[in-house]
Write a protein that holds these residues in place. Structure first.
Motif, PDB file in Angstrom:
ATOM      1  N   SER A  39       0.818  -1.216   0.000  1.00  0.00           N
ATOM      2  CA  SER A  39       0.000   0.000   0.000  1.00  0.00           C
ATOM      3  C   SER A  39       0.850   1.264   0.000  1.00  0.00           C
ATOM      4  O   SER A  39       0.359   2.344  -0.308  1.00  0.00           O
ATOM      5  N   GLN A  40       2.105   1.137   0.391  1.00  0.00           N
ATOM      6  CA  GLN A  40       3.016   2.282   0.439  1.00  0.00           C
ATOM      7  C   GLN A  40       4.445   1.771   0.356  1.00  0.00           C
ATOM      8  O   GLN A  40       4.680   0.570   0.392  1.00  0.00           O
ATOM      9  N   GLN A  41       5.377   2.681   0.270  1.00  0.00           N
ATOM     10  CA  GLN A  41       6.787   2.314   0.217  1.00  0.00           C
ATOM     11  C   GLN A  41       7.188   1.707   1.561  1.00  0.00           C
ATOM     12  O   GLN A  41       6.928   2.279   2.610  1.00  0.00           O
ATOM     13  N   PRO A  42       7.794   0.518   1.560  1.00  0.00           N
ATOM     14  CA  PRO A  42       8.177  -0.110   2.828  1.00  0.00           C
ATOM     15  C   PRO A  42       9.364   0.589   3.472  1.00  0.00           C
ATOM     16  O   PRO A  42      10.129   1.285   2.800  1.00  0.00           O
ATOM     17  N   PRO A  43       9.529   0.386   4.791  1.00  0.00           N
ATOM     18  CA  PRO A  43      10.725   0.900   5.449  1.00  0.00           C
ATOM     19  C   PRO A  43      11.964   0.148   4.946  1.00  0.00           C
ATOM     20  O   PRO A  43      11.857  -0.789   4.158  1.00  0.00           O
ATOM     21  N   GLU A  57       0.528  -5.327   6.723  1.00  0.00           N
ATOM     22  CA  GLU A  57      -0.002  -5.398   5.360  1.00  0.00           C
ATOM     23  C   GLU A  57      -0.663  -6.754   5.086  1.00  0.00           C
ATOM     24  O   GLU A  57      -1.674  -6.824   4.398  1.00  0.00           O
ATOM     25  N   ILE A  58      -0.070  -7.822   5.595  1.00  0.00           N
ATOM     26  CA  ILE A  58      -0.465  -9.177   5.202  1.00  0.00           C
ATOM     27  C   ILE A  58      -1.532  -9.785   6.110  1.00  0.00           C
ATOM     28  O   ILE A  58      -2.450 -10.454   5.636  1.00  0.00           O
ATOM     29  N   ALA A  59      -1.445  -9.586   7.416  1.00  0.00           N
ATOM     30  CA  ALA A  59      -2.404 -10.213   8.341  1.00  0.00           C
ATOM     31  C   ALA A  59      -3.859  -9.857   8.008  1.00  0.00           C
ATOM     32  O   ALA A  59      -4.712 -10.751   7.982  1.00  0.00           O
ATOM     33  N   PRO A  60      -4.186  -8.597   7.694  1.00  0.00           N
ATOM     34  CA  PRO A  60      -5.581  -8.299   7.340  1.00  0.00           C
ATOM     35  C   PRO A  60      -6.043  -9.027   6.079  1.00  0.00           C
ATOM     36  O   PRO A  60      -7.198  -9.443   5.992  1.00  0.00           O
ATOM     37  N   LEU A  61      -5.155  -9.187   5.119  1.00  0.00           N
ATOM     38  CA  LEU A  61      -5.514  -9.923   3.906  1.00  0.00           C
ATOM     39  C   LEU A  61      -5.793 -11.384   4.225  1.00  0.00           C
ATOM     40  O   LEU A  61      -6.799 -11.948   3.762  1.00  0.00           O
ATOM     41  N   LYS A  74       8.033 -13.540  -2.022  1.00  0.00           N
ATOM     42  CA  LYS A  74       9.394 -13.323  -2.484  1.00  0.00           C
ATOM     43  C   LYS A  74      10.074 -12.264  -1.638  1.00  0.00           C
ATOM     44  O   LYS A  74       9.486 -11.230  -1.343  1.00  0.00           O
ATOM     45  N   SER A  75      11.303 -12.540  -1.258  1.00  0.00           N
ATOM     46  CA  SER A  75      12.218 -11.582  -0.657  1.00  0.00           C
ATOM     47  C   SER A  75      11.589 -10.795   0.492  1.00  0.00           C
ATOM     48  O   SER A  75      11.384 -11.337   1.571  1.00  0.00           O
ATOM     49  N   LEU A  76      11.257  -9.526   0.274  1.00  0.00           N
ATOM     50  CA  LEU A  76      10.648  -8.695   1.312  1.00  0.00           C
ATOM     51  C   LEU A  76       9.437  -9.384   1.931  1.00  0.00           C
ATOM     52  O   LEU A  76       9.232  -9.354   3.140  1.00  0.00           O
ATOM     53  N   GLY A  77       8.647 -10.043   1.107  1.00  0.00           N
ATOM     54  CA  GLY A  77       7.458 -10.736   1.582  1.00  0.00           C
ATOM     55  C   GLY A  77       7.744 -11.875   2.538  1.00  0.00           C
ATOM     56  O   GLY A  77       6.860 -12.293   3.286  1.00  0.00           O
TER      57      GLY A  77
END
Length: 178
Positions: A39-43, A57-61, A74-77
């Motif tokens: 939803s926005q640029q990650p830290p 970001e992921i828990a609500p989904l 992948k990676s950051l995820g």
């Protein structure tokens, strides 16, 4: 009905080839695929707060999807490893950031099976750690963080094919979807 949640890396989104085709493997098995976009640029990706940001970001989904979806990240995820561990979710972790202690800790706490995919030329990959964490590992000699290998581009496309086969074999082995 099965569900899969596709979680992107930092740069290319959930439509990047590795994520696209891994999600397609799940879809070919009847799953509904939910492709997340940040939803926005990650830290900064190497700071501990990144794990909480990814969780937010992921828990609500995952809550919206319900049940026990397959995670494909992948990676950051892969900072969602703790979420997967807490919820006993099976996962496919593509180029996981095995240099971050919180990612490794999340993977170590997992009770559901997961596949780790990485390359020996990726500075964020640790093959020894991967093999300690899971019996399900695809390690590609010479592959970098994008799973590209030296030489003609067709060699990297062949790596993508190997990843697709490994994801399918992993899902067969764990009986997903059940």
């Amino acid at each position: 009905m099965a569900d899969a949640v596709v979680i992107p890396g930092r740069t290319f989104g959930s439509g990047a080839p590795l994520l696209m085709y891994a999600g397609d493997v799940a879809e070919s098995r009847g799953a509904t695929v939910h492709r997340h976009e940040w939803s926005q640029q990650p830290p900064r990706p190497d700071e501990p707060e990144i794990e909480g940001w990814v969780r937010g970001e992921i828990a609500p989904l995952i809550d919206t999807v319900g049940g026990g979806p397959l995670l494909i990240a992948k990676s950051l995820g892969t900072n969602a490893a703790a979420v997967a561990a807490e919820r006993s979710l099976p996962a496919v972790w593509l180029t996981p950031v095995l240099t971050l202690p919180w990612v490794v800790d999340g993977l170590a706490r997992a009770t559901a099976p997961f596949l780790l995919v990485g390359g020996t030329a990726d500075k964020l990959w640790n093959g020894d750690a991967a093999r300690r964490l899971s019996p399900h590992v695809l390690e590609v000699p010479g592959a970098d963080h994008g799973m590209y290998v030296p030489g003609p581009l067709t060699e990297s496309i062949a790596v993508l094919s190997r990843v697709v086969v490994a994801v399918g074999d992993f899902l067969d082995e764990i009986g997903w979807p059940s």
